[in-house]
Motif scaffolding. Structure first.
Motif, PDB file in Angstrom:
ATOM      1  N   GLY A 270      -9.387 -47.238  75.839  1.00 52.55           N
ATOM      2  CA  GLY A 270      -9.364 -45.915  76.449  1.00 52.55           C
ATOM      3  C   GLY A 270      -8.032 -45.681  77.172  1.00 52.55           C
ATOM      4  O   GLY A 270      -7.182 -46.559  77.265  1.00 52.55           O
ATOM      5  N   ARG A 271      -7.853 -44.462  77.660  1.00 54.75           N
ATOM      6  CA  ARG A 271      -6.620 -44.124  78.366  1.00 54.75           C
ATOM      7  C   ARG A 271      -6.616 -44.763  79.750  1.00 54.75           C
ATOM      8  O   ARG A 271      -7.580 -44.603  80.512  1.00 54.75           O
ATOM      9  CB  ARG A 271      -6.475 -42.605  78.487  1.00 54.75           C
ATOM     10  CG  ARG A 271      -5.197 -42.176  79.188  1.00 54.75           C
ATOM     11  CD  ARG A 271      -5.089 -40.673  79.226  1.00 54.75           C
ATOM     12  NE  ARG A 271      -3.900 -40.253  79.955  1.00 54.75           N
ATOM     13  CZ  ARG A 271      -2.682 -40.186  79.439  1.00 54.75           C
ATOM     14  NH1 ARG A 271      -2.484 -40.540  78.167  1.00 54.75           N
ATOM     15  NH2 ARG A 271      -1.652 -39.800  80.169  1.00 54.75           N
ATOM     16  N   ILE A 272      -5.542 -45.450  80.044  1.00 57.30           N
ATOM     17  CA  ILE A 272      -5.419 -46.162  81.311  1.00 57.30           C
ATOM     18  C   ILE A 272      -4.641 -45.283  82.295  1.00 57.30           C
ATOM     19  O   ILE A 272      -3.628 -44.668  81.942  1.00 57.30           O
ATOM     20  CB  ILE A 272      -4.692 -47.506  81.100  1.00 57.30           C
ATOM     21  CG1 ILE A 272      -5.512 -48.385  80.130  1.00 57.30           C
ATOM     22  CG2 ILE A 272      -4.485 -48.233  82.424  1.00 57.30           C
ATOM     23  CD1 ILE A 272      -4.800 -49.639  79.696  1.00 57.30           C
ATOM     24  N   GLU A 273      -5.126 -45.222  83.542  1.00 54.49           N
ATOM     25  CA  GLU A 273      -4.515 -44.382  84.562  1.00 54.49           C
ATOM     26  C   GLU A 273      -4.275 -45.207  85.826  1.00 54.49           C
ATOM     27  O   GLU A 273      -4.856 -46.285  86.013  1.00 54.49           O
ATOM     28  CB  GLU A 273      -5.410 -43.183  84.880  1.00 54.49           C
ATOM     29  CG  GLU A 273      -5.643 -42.268  83.691  1.00 54.49           C
ATOM     30  CD  GLU A 273      -6.597 -41.135  84.035  1.00 54.49           C
ATOM     31  OE1 GLU A 273      -7.125 -41.136  85.178  1.00 54.49           O
ATOM     32  OE2 GLU A 273      -6.812 -40.265  83.164  1.00 54.49           O
ATOM     33  N   GLU A 274      -3.404 -44.656  86.699  1.00 51.56           N
ATOM     34  CA  GLU A 274      -3.163 -45.321  87.975  1.00 51.56           C
ATOM     35  C   GLU A 274      -4.446 -45.341  88.795  1.00 51.56           C
ATOM     36  O   GLU A 274      -5.189 -44.358  88.840  1.00 51.56           O
ATOM     37  CB  GLU A 274      -2.059 -44.597  88.757  1.00 51.56           C
ATOM     38  CG  GLU A 274      -0.697 -44.661  88.118  1.00 51.56           C
ATOM     39  CD  GLU A 274       0.377 -43.970  88.953  1.00 51.56           C
ATOM     40  OE1 GLU A 274       0.031 -43.530  90.076  1.00 51.56           O
ATOM     41  OE2 GLU A 274       1.522 -43.864  88.478  1.00 51.56           O
ATOM     42  N   GLY A 275      -4.705 -46.464  89.441  1.00 55.49           N
ATOM     43  CA  GLY A 275      -5.916 -46.622  90.241  1.00 55.49           C
ATOM     44  C   GLY A 275      -7.020 -47.358  89.512  1.00 55.49           C
ATOM     45  O   GLY A 275      -8.026 -47.741  90.140  1.00 55.49           O
ATOM     46  N   ASP A 276      -6.878 -47.558  88.191  1.00 53.61           N
ATOM     47  CA  ASP A 276      -7.876 -48.355  87.465  1.00 53.61           C
ATOM     48  C   ASP A 276      -7.836 -49.783  87.966  1.00 53.61           C
ATOM     49  O   ASP A 276      -6.802 -50.282  88.439  1.00 53.61           O
ATOM     50  CB  ASP A 276      -7.595 -48.307  85.962  1.00 53.61           C
ATOM     51  CG  ASP A 276      -7.916 -46.923  85.378  1.00 53.61           C
ATOM     52  OD1 ASP A 276      -8.699 -46.195  86.010  1.00 53.61           O
ATOM     53  OD2 ASP A 276      -7.366 -46.593  84.307  1.00 53.61           O
ATOM     54  N   ARG A 277      -8.964 -50.495  87.830  1.00 57.60           N
ATOM     55  CA  ARG A 277      -9.082 -51.854  88.330  1.00 57.60           C
ATOM     56  C   ARG A 277      -8.579 -52.843  87.291  1.00 57.60           C
ATOM     57  O   ARG A 277      -8.613 -52.586  86.078  1.00 57.60           O
ATOM     58  CB  ARG A 277     -10.545 -52.165  88.649  1.00 57.60           C
ATOM     59  CG  ARG A 277     -11.172 -51.239  89.689  1.00 57.60           C
ATOM     60  CD  ARG A 277     -10.612 -51.536  91.068  1.00 57.60           C
ATOM     61  NE  ARG A 277     -10.913 -52.881  91.479  1.00 57.60           N
ATOM     62  CZ  ARG A 277     -12.036 -53.221  92.116  1.00 57.60           C
ATOM     63  NH1 ARG A 277     -12.949 -52.310  92.408  1.00 57.60           N
ATOM     64  NH2 ARG A 277     -12.248 -54.470  92.471  1.00 57.60           N
ATOM     65  N   VAL A 278      -8.066 -54.009  87.778  1.00 60.63           N
ATOM     66  CA  VAL A 278      -7.686 -55.124  86.903  1.00 60.63           C
ATOM     67  C   VAL A 278      -8.285 -56.392  87.487  1.00 60.63           C
ATOM     68  O   VAL A 278      -8.473 -56.504  88.707  1.00 60.63           O
ATOM     69  CB  VAL A 278      -6.150 -55.259  86.778  1.00 60.63           C
ATOM     70  CG1 VAL A 278      -5.567 -54.051  86.076  1.00 60.63           C
ATOM     71  CG2 VAL A 278      -5.503 -55.477  88.120  1.00 60.63           C
ATOM     72  N   ALA A 279      -8.574 -57.339  86.608  1.00 62.88           N
ATOM     73  CA  ALA A 279      -9.111 -58.630  87.044  1.00 62.88           C
ATOM     74  C   ALA A 279      -8.817 -59.655  85.973  1.00 62.88           C
ATOM     75  O   ALA A 279      -8.694 -59.333  84.786  1.00 62.88           O
ATOM     76  CB  ALA A 279     -10.607 -58.537  87.319  1.00 62.88           C
ATOM     77  N   THR A 280      -8.677 -60.909  86.409  1.00 62.62           N
ATOM     78  CA  THR A 280      -8.418 -61.960  85.418  1.00 62.62           C
ATOM     79  C   THR A 280      -9.695 -62.321  84.655  1.00 62.62           C
ATOM     80  O   THR A 280      -9.628 -62.799  83.522  1.00 62.62           O
ATOM     81  CB  THR A 280      -7.867 -63.199  86.125  1.00 62.62           C
ATOM     82  OG1 THR A 280      -8.764 -63.589  87.177  1.00 62.62           O
ATOM     83  CG2 THR A 280      -6.486 -62.893  86.727  1.00 62.62           C
ATOM     84  N   ARG A 281     -10.834 -62.101  85.314  1.00 66.44           N
ATOM     85  CA  ARG A 281     -12.116 -62.361  84.641  1.00 66.44           C
ATOM     86  C   ARG A 281     -13.081 -61.243  84.992  1.00 66.44           C
ATOM     87  O   ARG A 281     -13.032 -60.689  86.091  1.00 66.44           O
ATOM     88  CB  ARG A 281     -12.715 -63.710  85.082  1.00 66.44           C
ATOM     89  CG  ARG A 281     -11.839 -64.911  84.705  1.00 66.44           C
ATOM     90  CD  ARG A 281     -12.488 -66.193  85.169  1.00 66.44           C
ATOM     91  NE  ARG A 281     -11.617 -67.337  84.941  1.00 66.44           N
ATOM     92  CZ  ARG A 281     -11.928 -68.596  85.297  1.00 66.44           C
ATOM     93  NH1 ARG A 281     -13.089 -68.836  85.910  1.00 66.44           N
ATOM     94  NH2 ARG A 281     -11.073 -69.579  85.066  1.00 66.44           N
ATOM     95  N   LEU A 282     -13.995 -60.946  84.064  1.00 64.80           N
ATOM     96  CA  LEU A 282     -14.960 -59.868  84.299  1.00 64.80           C
ATOM     97  C   LEU A 282     -16.270 -60.389  84.853  1.00 64.80           C
ATOM     98  O   LEU A 282     -17.098 -59.614  85.326  1.00 64.80           O
ATOM     99  CB  LEU A 282     -15.218 -59.102  83.001  1.00 64.80           C
ATOM    100  CG  LEU A 282     -14.035 -58.294  82.466  1.00 64.80           C
ATOM    101  CD1 LEU A 282     -14.396 -57.621  81.154  1.00 64.80           C
ATOM    102  CD2 LEU A 282     -13.573 -57.259  83.486  1.00 64.80           C
ATOM    103  N   ASN A 283     -16.524 -61.686  84.743  1.00 63.07           N
ATOM    104  CA  ASN A 283     -17.787 -62.235  85.255  1.00 63.07           C
ATOM    105  C   ASN A 283     -17.502 -63.373  86.219  1.00 63.07           C
ATOM    106  O   ASN A 283     -16.390 -63.839  86.354  1.00 63.07           O
ATOM    107  CB  ASN A 283     -18.699 -62.689  84.102  1.00 63.07           C
ATOM    108  CG  ASN A 283     -17.975 -63.632  83.147  1.00 63.07           C
ATOM    109  OD1 ASN A 283     -16.895 -64.125  83.443  1.00 63.07           O
ATOM    110  ND2 ASN A 283     -18.612 -63.875  82.000  1.00 63.07           N
TER     111      ASN A 283
END
Length: 283
Positions: A270-283
């Motif tokens: 999907g389209r990525i925007e400023e303020g979206d979250r990032v993480a090295t792992r999802l669980n």
């Protein structure tokens, strides 16, 4: 009366006027020669008397001048003698002046030598004073450093004791963690660079160019992020069911609190925007 008679009458009248004019001119120029002679004789006698008086005064003045000339010649002789005496005296004075000048030069040289010695001694005194001050300051500094070193040694001993205690605690903690990692199926001896930390952050900026998308994220090397690590990108909402996975990015470079990553096109969802979250792992 005929014409000739009239002519003679006119001529007689004219001649009368002429003779009358001549008579008046002669009368006006007539001079009394006796009176003039008497006046000139009186004037001659007066001038002769004045001449005699002037001649007598001149003779008297000549005698006075001769006396004054003799006196002046006597004064000149006396002054000439005094002049010779003054010249001799002047030469003596000049000799004394030359001697005094030589003495003054000698005295000036002596004063200059004395002043040079005084300046040299003053310089040596200043150097000695500076050396004494420097030695005192060095002694004070050494004493201060000794006190500081003593204090630091005491602090180092306390720190060493604390470190020994901390090492003991850390050794026990490492042993406990090794047990826990072994229990969880992790290799305790695996290099840390190969371990991806579990951290999360946000997308702080996006740059799109020539089909590539570059993002800046708010986690970096201080959080354990290294180049070649990957982060997952997703968007969180108040409704967990509306949260959306957006893709994955590979870290290219890191700063202390920042990292720069490239979106992997094949995993973009999907389209990525400023303020979206990032993480090295999802669980």
């Amino acid at each position: 009366m005929n014409l000739i008679g009239k002519i003679f009458v006119l001529v007689i009248v004219l001649m009368s006027l002429l003779f009358m004019t001549l008579a008046m001119a002669v009368y006006s120029t007539h001079k009394n020669w006796k009176t003039a002679y008497n006046q000139l004789d009186a004037k001659y006698k007066q001038l002769d008397s004045e001449y005699k008086q002037a001649n007598s005064a001149a003779q008297l003045t000549e005698a006075q001048l001769r006396g004054q000339l003799d006196a002046s010649q006597s004064d000149v002789g006396r002054l000439q003698s005094e002049r010779q005496s003054l010249i001799a005296r002047n030469e003596d004075i000049q000799t004394e002046i030359n001697n005094l000048k030589q003495e003054s030069r000698d005295a000036t040289a002596a004063v200059a030598s004395t002043q040079a010695n005084a300046e040299r001694l003053s310089g040596e005194n200043s150097v000695l004073r500076d050396n004494v001050i420097a030695a005192n300051e060095a002694a004070d500094e050494s004493f201060k450093k000794t006190q500081e070193a003593t204090g630091k040694l005491h602090d180092a001993k306390l720190e060493l004791a604390n470190n020994i205690e901390s090492v003991s605690e850390l050794t026990a903690e490492v042993a406990r963690m090794r047990v826990l990692m072994t229990r969880e199926g992790l290799n305790p001896d695996m290099p840390l660079d190969n371990t991806v930390p579990r951290v999360g952050g946000f997308v702080s900026s996006i740059r799109r160019r020539a089909g590539d998308e570059m993002i800046e994220i708010t986690i970096g090397s201080d959080d354990g992020i290294r180049p070649e690590h990957t982060v997952e990108i997703f968007r969180m909402t108040n409704d967990p069911n509306q949260s959306k996975y957006l893709g994955r990015a590979q870290v290219l470079s890191t700063d202390g609190d920042r990292a720069y990553a490239r979106i992997l096109p094949n995993l973009k969802k999907g389209r990525i925007e400023e303020g979206d979250r990032v993480a090295t792992r999802l669980n």
